[in-house]
Design a protein around this motif. Structure first.
Motif, mmCIF file in Angstrom:
data_model
loop_
_atom_site.group_PDB
_atom_site.id
_atom_site.type_symbol
_atom_site.label_atom_id
_atom_site.label_comp_id
_atom_site.label_asym_id
_atom_site.label_seq_id
_atom_site.Cartn_x
_atom_site.Cartn_y
_atom_site.Cartn_z
ATOM 1 N N ALA A 466 0.829 -1.266 0.018
ATOM 2 C CA ALA A 466 -0.122 0.128 -0.146
ATOM 3 C C ALA A 466 0.775 1.102 0.034
ATOM 4 O O ALA A 466 1.828 1.319 0.727
ATOM 5 N N ASP A 467 0.442 2.297 -0.692
ATOM 6 C CA ASP A 467 1.141 3.648 -0.980
ATOM 7 C C ASP A 467 1.283 4.104 0.714
ATOM 8 O O ASP A 467 0.313 4.079 1.518
ATOM 9 N N LYS A 468 2.258 4.811 0.928
ATOM 10 C CA LYS A 468 2.253 5.676 2.080
ATOM 11 C C LYS A 468 0.871 6.683 2.551
ATOM 12 O O LYS A 468 0.779 6.574 3.512
ATOM 13 N N THR A 469 0.592 7.212 1.458
ATOM 14 C CA THR A 469 -0.829 7.665 1.544
ATOM 15 C C THR A 469 -1.946 6.945 2.161
ATOM 16 O O THR A 469 -2.793 7.415 2.992
ATOM 17 N N VAL A 470 -2.013 5.746 1.821
ATOM 18 C CA VAL A 470 -3.064 4.763 2.308
ATOM 19 C C VAL A 470 -2.958 4.379 3.401
ATOM 20 O O VAL A 470 -3.607 4.490 4.698
ATOM 21 N N VAL A 513 -3.011 -2.470 -2.193
ATOM 22 C CA VAL A 513 -4.206 -1.701 -1.728
ATOM 23 C C VAL A 513 -3.876 -0.385 -2.515
ATOM 24 O O VAL A 513 -3.033 0.553 -1.907
ATOM 25 N N ARG A 514 -4.934 0.164 -3.256
ATOM 26 C CA ARG A 514 -4.581 1.374 -3.836
ATOM 27 C C ARG A 514 -5.441 2.572 -3.417
ATOM 28 O O ARG A 514 -5.140 3.702 -3.642
ATOM 29 N N GLU A 515 -6.501 2.192 -2.861
ATOM 30 C CA GLU A 515 -7.165 3.267 -2.227
ATOM 31 C C GLU A 515 -7.942 2.683 -1.063
ATOM 32 O O GLU A 515 -8.254 1.726 -1.012
ATOM 33 N N VAL A 516 -8.539 3.547 -0.046
ATOM 34 C CA VAL A 516 -9.228 3.310 1.077
ATOM 35 C C VAL A 516 -10.116 4.174 1.265
ATOM 36 O O VAL A 516 -10.071 5.400 0.945
ATOM 37 N N ARG A 517 -11.318 3.964 1.415
ATOM 38 C CA ARG A 517 -12.448 4.659 1.590
ATOM 39 C C ARG A 517 -13.346 4.288 3.026
ATOM 40 O O ARG A 517 -13.652 3.085 3.365
ATOM 41 N N LEU A 518 -13.656 5.144 3.873
ATOM 42 C CA LEU A 518 -14.227 5.200 5.279
ATOM 43 C C LEU A 518 -15.855 5.242 4.968
ATOM 44 O O LEU A 518 -16.359 6.122 4.779
ATOM 45 N N SER A 519 -16.443 4.074 5.718
ATOM 46 C CA SER A 519 -17.885 4.085 5.752
ATOM 47 C C SER A 519 -18.275 3.724 6.945
ATOM 48 O O SER A 519 -18.469 3.092 7.619
#
Length: 559
Positions: A466-470, A513-519
């Motif tokens: 996963a990228d540092k931003t993730v 993991v290229r993106e994460v979204r909070l639900s």
């Protein structure tokens, strides 16, 4: 085959009973039903609340191997097993998801079962049904409109328009809307910003409706939605925009489970429909819990293969709702396992025990994975006429070596009579006290470690990147109090890996993991991997090209 009726022809010939009679089978009085015509109805919230003191029935999950173009028949088996349990004297209720319009007009087709194991009215269920998805779409987009309206009228909440995470949705596959710029056209149209659309089944509102316990819980969860962030990086909630109560109003009727029937006039609750590859893939908690109070057995499904649907059913739905499944059925076809073993689709009707044996590794992985949750397993071989005795014996032997039993099921052609053996086995497992359910990971594990646990233990990945931003985003959410949430991994359904072409049981692959979204309202963190899209596109030749009304006014081409 010549002389064999299509699914839609079989459904049209169904001898349906008035929906009040179906409700009466479960002890639901007429005044607790809100009919939609003669063959479908919603079950009232007050009646459902009155069931709380009743003992729960047995909960059976139907899952499957990874899907292939050869077909597996998970929903068909779910419906067939419900009919089979009723046939052997159990009061069984089927709980499945509502189909999305997008796939019906795209490539996947409908989701009401098949052959002589269907829920009806099939055409209604696959199209607009009782309007639940339209209500979810409207509630989601009301919030979208209120966000942009708030910014237009002065932005009192100090929302950073660069950090708005709430997108728009529609229940159709439309790749052109994945990324877009909104509010073009001058001052009167607002402030231009980049946005996009997801398909309705990927909406957090869909997930919230499917996980909420009642209307009060629904409204609380809607208020907890994080729509974006202020310039000081603090979260902005739907309740800050005063959108939550109006959204709940739009969802008031959609929260009530839909009662329909099978071809054999057994009760089925069809409610909610989050995708399993981009969402959590289970029907609503309120429908499942109501069914458990009304029946001896509840047969439910989780979308796609067990690596997606079953994992999310166990780690998200069961964890959040306090459900404890008693047994699991893994659906497989000899055709699909041969495809996993390298056979081309056009050659699947030819006997090939060697390829079948290779492909069984996919089934073996799923058996082992489901057992990691402490749930006993049986394999359902969804029978095709091209299956040979040698192939059936090979899969039975393979499953036996893995400590389970494989049972040939002919419900597609024979209805409940063709799946009675599986029904008896499910009763044996469920009443044998073997289940000791537990989720795969504890709540207090850090979010990245939860992702790594699923990827390593369920997908058998060798590395999770996963990228540092993730990683930084996950840490920020932990600091904001969301670290206890489960993870919902968006991944291709066709493989244990993130490569849809990697069949069988791959080991040591990389999950990125290229993106994460909070639900936050639904209560999980979505982790997007590989090339998975939250807004699918249509194929070169979409099913919509073959769907039409014939001269008699009947729908053709829906399947």
């Amino acid at each position: 085959m010549a002389g064999v009726k299509s699914d839609i022809e079989i459904a049209r010939a169904a001898q349906k009973k008035p929906i009040g009679e179906i409700g009466a089978k479960l002890g639901i009085p007429l005044d607790a039903l809100a009919p939609y015509g003669h063959d479908k109805a919603k079950i009232g919230a007050d009646f459902i609340a009155s069931l709380s003191d009743r003992k729960d029935g047995k909960l059976i999950l139907v899952t499957a191997i990874n899907p292939t173009p050869a077909g597996e028949g998970k929903t068909t088996t779910t419906v067939g097993l419900g009919d089979g349990l009723n046939r052997i004297g159990k009061q069984a209720v089927i709980c499945v998801r509502e189909p999305s319009l997008g796939p019906c007009f795209g490539v996947k087709g409908g989701a009401a079962g098949g052959g002589y194991a269907q829920v009806v009215p099939m055409e209604d269920i696959n199209l607009h049904f009782t309007g639940d998805f339209h209500a979810i779409t409207s509630a989601h987009n009301l919030l979208s409109a209120m966000i942009d309206n708030h910014i237009y009228w002065g932005n009192a909440l100090d929302i950073d328009t660069r950090r708005i995470s709430w997108r728009r949705v529609m229940d159709m596959n439309d790749r052109a809307l994945r990324q877009m710029v909104a509010s073009l056209g001058g001052v009167s149209n607002g402030f231009p910003r980049e946005s996009g659309f997801d398909i309705t089944v990927a909406s957090e509102v869909m997930a919230i409706l499917c996980l909420a316990q009642d209307l009060a819980d629904l409204e609380r969860r809607l208020g907890d939605i994080v729509i974006g962030y202020r310039f000081d990086r603090s979260p902005v909630f739907a309740r800050d925009l005063k959108a939550d109560r109006a959204m709940a109003v739009l969802l008031k009727d959609a929260m009530q489970p839909n009662l329909v029937q099978t071809l054999e006039n057994n009760p089925a609750l069809v409610h909610g429909g989050p995708f399993a590859n981009i969402a959590h893939g289970c029907n609503s908690v309120i429908a499942t819990k109501a069914a458990l109070k009304l029946g001896d057995y509840v047969v439910t499904e989780a979308g796609f293969g067990a690596d997606l649907g079953a994992e999310k059913f166990f780690d998200i739905k069961c964890r959040k709702a306090g459900l404890k499944p008693d047994a699991a059925v893994i659906v497989a076809t000899i055709r699909a396992l041969k495809m996993n073993g390298g056979v081309k689709k056009e050659d699947l009707s030819t006997e090939n025990v060697e390829a079948l044996s290779r492909g069984c590794s996919n089934l073996g992985r799923h058996i082992a994975n489901v057992r990691k949750f402490g749930v006993p397993v049986v394999v359902a071989i969804n029978h095709f006429t091209s299956d040979t005795a040698a192939e059936v014996a090979a899969i039975e032997d393979y499953v036996a070596r893995h400590g389970a039993e494989a049972i040939v099921c002919r419900h597609w052609a024979e209805g409940s009579a063709g799946i009675a053996d599986l029904a008896y086995k499910v009763v044996e497992l469920a009443e044998g006290g073997q289940a000791n359910f537990q989720p795969l990971y504890p709540d207090n594990l850090p979010l990245m470690e939860k992702i790594e646990t699923v990827a390593s233990k369920i997908y058998h990945a060798g590395e999770i990147t996963a990228d540092k931003t993730v990683r930084d985003q996950l840490k920020a959410w932990e600091e904001q109090g969301y670290g206890h949430l489960p993870v919902c991994i968006a991944k291709t359904q066709y493989s244990f890996s993130t490569d849809p072409n990697l069949r069988g049981a791959p080991e040591g692959h990389v999950v990125h993991v290229r993106e994460v979204r909070l639900s936050a309202g639904a209560g999980f963190v979505v982790c997007i991997t590989g090339e998975i899209m939250t807004m699918p596109g249509l194929p070169r030749a979409p099913s919509a090209e073959r769907i039409f009304l014939n001269e008699a006014g009947y729908i053709e081409g829906l399947f």
